[in-house]
Scaffold this motif. Structure first.
Motif, short mmCIF file in Angstrom:
data_model
loop_
_atom_site.label_atom_id
_atom_site.label_comp_id
_atom_site.label_asym_id
_atom_site.label_seq_id
_atom_site.Cartn_x
_atom_site.Cartn_y
_atom_site.Cartn_z
N GLU A 1 -8.39 7.90 -3.26
CA GLU A 1 -9.55 8.17 -4.11
C GLU A 1 -10.61 8.99 -3.38
O GLU A 1 -11.33 9.77 -3.99
CB GLU A 1 -10.17 6.86 -4.59
N LYS B 1 5.79 4.11 -13.47
CA LYS B 1 6.38 2.78 -13.31
C LYS B 1 7.76 2.66 -13.97
O LYS B 1 8.60 1.89 -13.53
CB LYS B 1 5.42 1.72 -13.84
N GLU C 1 -3.09 3.76 -17.39
CA GLU C 1 -3.11 2.78 -16.31
C GLU C 1 -1.93 1.82 -16.37
O GLU C 1 -1.50 1.29 -15.35
CB GLU C 1 -4.42 1.98 -16.36
N LYS C 2 -1.39 1.60 -17.57
CA LYS C 2 -0.25 0.71 -17.71
C LYS C 2 1.04 1.34 -17.20
O LYS C 2 1.95 0.64 -16.75
CB LYS C 2 -0.07 0.31 -19.18
N GLN D 1 0.46 4.97 -11.73
CA GLN D 1 -0.43 4.64 -10.62
C GLN D 1 -0.68 5.91 -9.81
O GLN D 1 0.26 6.59 -9.40
CB GLN D 1 0.21 3.58 -9.71
N LYS E 1 -7.85 8.19 -15.33
CA LYS E 1 -8.33 6.81 -15.23
C LYS E 1 -9.10 6.37 -16.47
O LYS E 1 -9.27 5.17 -16.70
CB LYS E 1 -9.20 6.65 -13.99
N ILE F 1 -1.28 7.43 -6.51
CA ILE F 1 -1.10 6.96 -5.13
C ILE F 1 -1.82 7.84 -4.12
O ILE F 1 -1.85 7.53 -2.93
CB ILE F 1 0.39 6.84 -4.77
N GLU G 1 0.84 -1.20 0.00
CA GLU G 1 0.00 0.00 0.00
C GLU G 1 0.88 1.25 0.00
O GLU G 1 2.05 1.20 0.40
CB GLU G 1 -0.95 0.00 1.20
N CYS G 2 0.30 2.37 -0.42
CA CYS G 2 1.06 3.61 -0.54
C CYS G 2 0.72 4.63 0.53
O CYS G 2 1.49 5.58 0.76
CB CYS G 2 0.84 4.23 -1.92
N GLU H 1 -8.59 13.25 -11.96
CA GLU H 1 -8.57 11.80 -11.70
C GLU H 1 -9.37 11.04 -12.76
O GLU H 1 -8.92 10.01 -13.27
CB GLU H 1 -9.14 11.53 -10.31
#
Length: 422
Positions: A357, A371, A348-349, A352, A342, A354, A164-165, A338
């Motif tokens: 929401e 990433k 999404e690839k 992320q 999304k 963090i 988790e972040c 957001e």
């Protein structure tokens, strides 16, 4: 509300925005003759156009009156800080005598720690979040060493669960309860600068007090960003800078809150200064410090007037708009950002989000964990006219500020970002 990924929809939101005209009160930086998309108000807010006039007024007063400016003319320097009491109290949810504008953030944090970190017997430990802003880390470490203890043994750092972040409130509370017999202080950011997570300050304060500890917050990324209610939450102290969301000049003057339950406690240790001494006796030059009632009693020196003038200009805008209106647009603006991110499968690839929401757990910021190739992506969008914020090791912080950013800018930002992810 239901969002749409179209320029027409973004422009419709802007047309309906009750705060849309406030953008005209700020200077927007340009790149190659075009306004940039400035999503970096969480690091340095834009300059209000009213700043120059107010600063020049004080320069003229200095030019024409010199030392007499302390006691003559409009807003004499001797009492200049007092005009901030009401608007700052409204900004952070406080009583006027609980707030003071002075110094810079880290100086104010050290002053608060002198008063509210008093290790004794078994009660020596401090709870804070892992990865807190360096100002907080260094201040806590040095204060612990000042009292003769080892920071590695005394400072308890809250970390997210594996995978988790962000932190869970129940984990924060359970850690406080676990160390209740040896806890002296809970001191955290009200909003984590890296993830953008807003902590449940009331729940943390209640748990800290139940454990017998003082509780304080660094609100550098929260003041002017989220709704605060420091007095009602019974927070012992808080500090903040004014140059981020509050738009009050680079390295501008900072603020502090001390709850009124401590207002008349002359037994609290403190580092005293001339300006914190009882005002009616200040020029008698006597020995023996007697603090002013309330937060004013923590002042060290007279106000830095030119920085205060810049803060006055910025604060007037916030006081006119009100934090409720700022917060409403913040939720809508950040929510639209957001949604746009999304709705893009390519995004999404590679990215992320963090930041939580839940709109109640964030302000005007989304932290994007890239990433791979994060720094290259950041440099590419910067060259395309986006000013955001890169934070090691791999996060781009994006902060659309309600007073001067638009929904169309969110749409344009998404276009630029997605164009470099194909």
């Amino acid at each position: 509300m239901m969002f749409e990924n179209t320029l027409a929809f973004a422009r419709k939101l802007d047309a309906e925005d009750p705060l849309k005209n406030y953008r005209e009160q700020f200077y927007i930086p340009q790149q190659n003759g075009k306004e940039v998309i400035y999503f970096c108000g969480n690091s340095l807010g834009l300059q209000p156009k009213s700043v120059r006039k107010l600063v020049e007024e004080e320069l003229e007063k200095w030019q024409n009156l010199a030392v007499e400016g302390h006691f003559t003319g409009d807003n004499p320097w001797f009492t200049y800080h007092k005009q901030f009491k009401e608007p700052v109290a409204r900004l952070v949810g406080a009583l006027p005598h609980e707030v003071i504008v002075m110094n810079n953030l880290t100086t104010n944090l050290h002053l608060m720690l002198v008063s509210f970190y008093q290790p004794s017997g078994k009660r020596i430990k401090i709870i804070t979040e892992k990865g807190a802003f360096p100002s907080d880390q260094y201040a806590l470490e040095s204060q612990v060493r000042y009292h003769g203890h080892n920071p590695d043994e005394v400072i308890i750092e809250l970390a997210p669960r594996e995978g988790e972040c962000t932190l869970r409130t129940e984990d924060i509370i359970s850690t406080i309860e676990q160390h209740s017999q040896e806890l002296a202080l809970v001191m955290m950011g009200g909003l984590n600068y890296y993830t953008g997570q807003v902590f449940d300050m009331q729940a943390i304060t209640d748990a800290g007090h139940k454990a017998g500890a003082y509780v304080g917050f660094d609100l550098a990324h929260a003041a002017g960003n989220i709704m605060l209610d420091l007095h009602a939450w019974q927070v012992d102290f808080a500090v903040w800078c004014t140059y981020k969301y509050l738009n009050s000049s680079p390295g501008g003057v900072a603020g502090a809150f001390i709850h009124e339950k401590h207002a008349a406690n002359t037994q609290l240790p403190r580092f005293a200064g001339w300006w914190g001494h009882r005002e009616e006796e200040r020029f008698q030059m006597k020995k023996g410090f007697i603090p002013i009632y309330g937060a004013d009693g923590w002042q060290l020196a007279n106000a830095p007037i030119l920085l205060m003038a810049a803060h006055k200009a910025a604060l007037a805008i916030f006081d006119e708009v009100g934090m409720e209106a700022v917060s409403r647009k913040s939720k809508k603006l950040t929510g639209y950002l957001e949604y746009m991110l999304k709705s893009n499968p390519v995004m999404e690839k590679r990215i992320q989000i963090i930041t939580p929401e839940n709109p109640a757990e964030r302000g005007s910021q989304l932290s994007l964990l890239v990433k791979e190739g994060g720094k290259q992506l950041f440099e590419a969008i910067s060259a395309a006219g986006v000013i955001a914020d890169w934070r090691e090791p791999n996060a781009i912080r994006v902060a659309p500020a309600p007073l001067y950013n638009s929904f169309e800018e969110v749409f344009r930002f998404h276009e630029i970002l997605s164009g470099h992810l194909r």
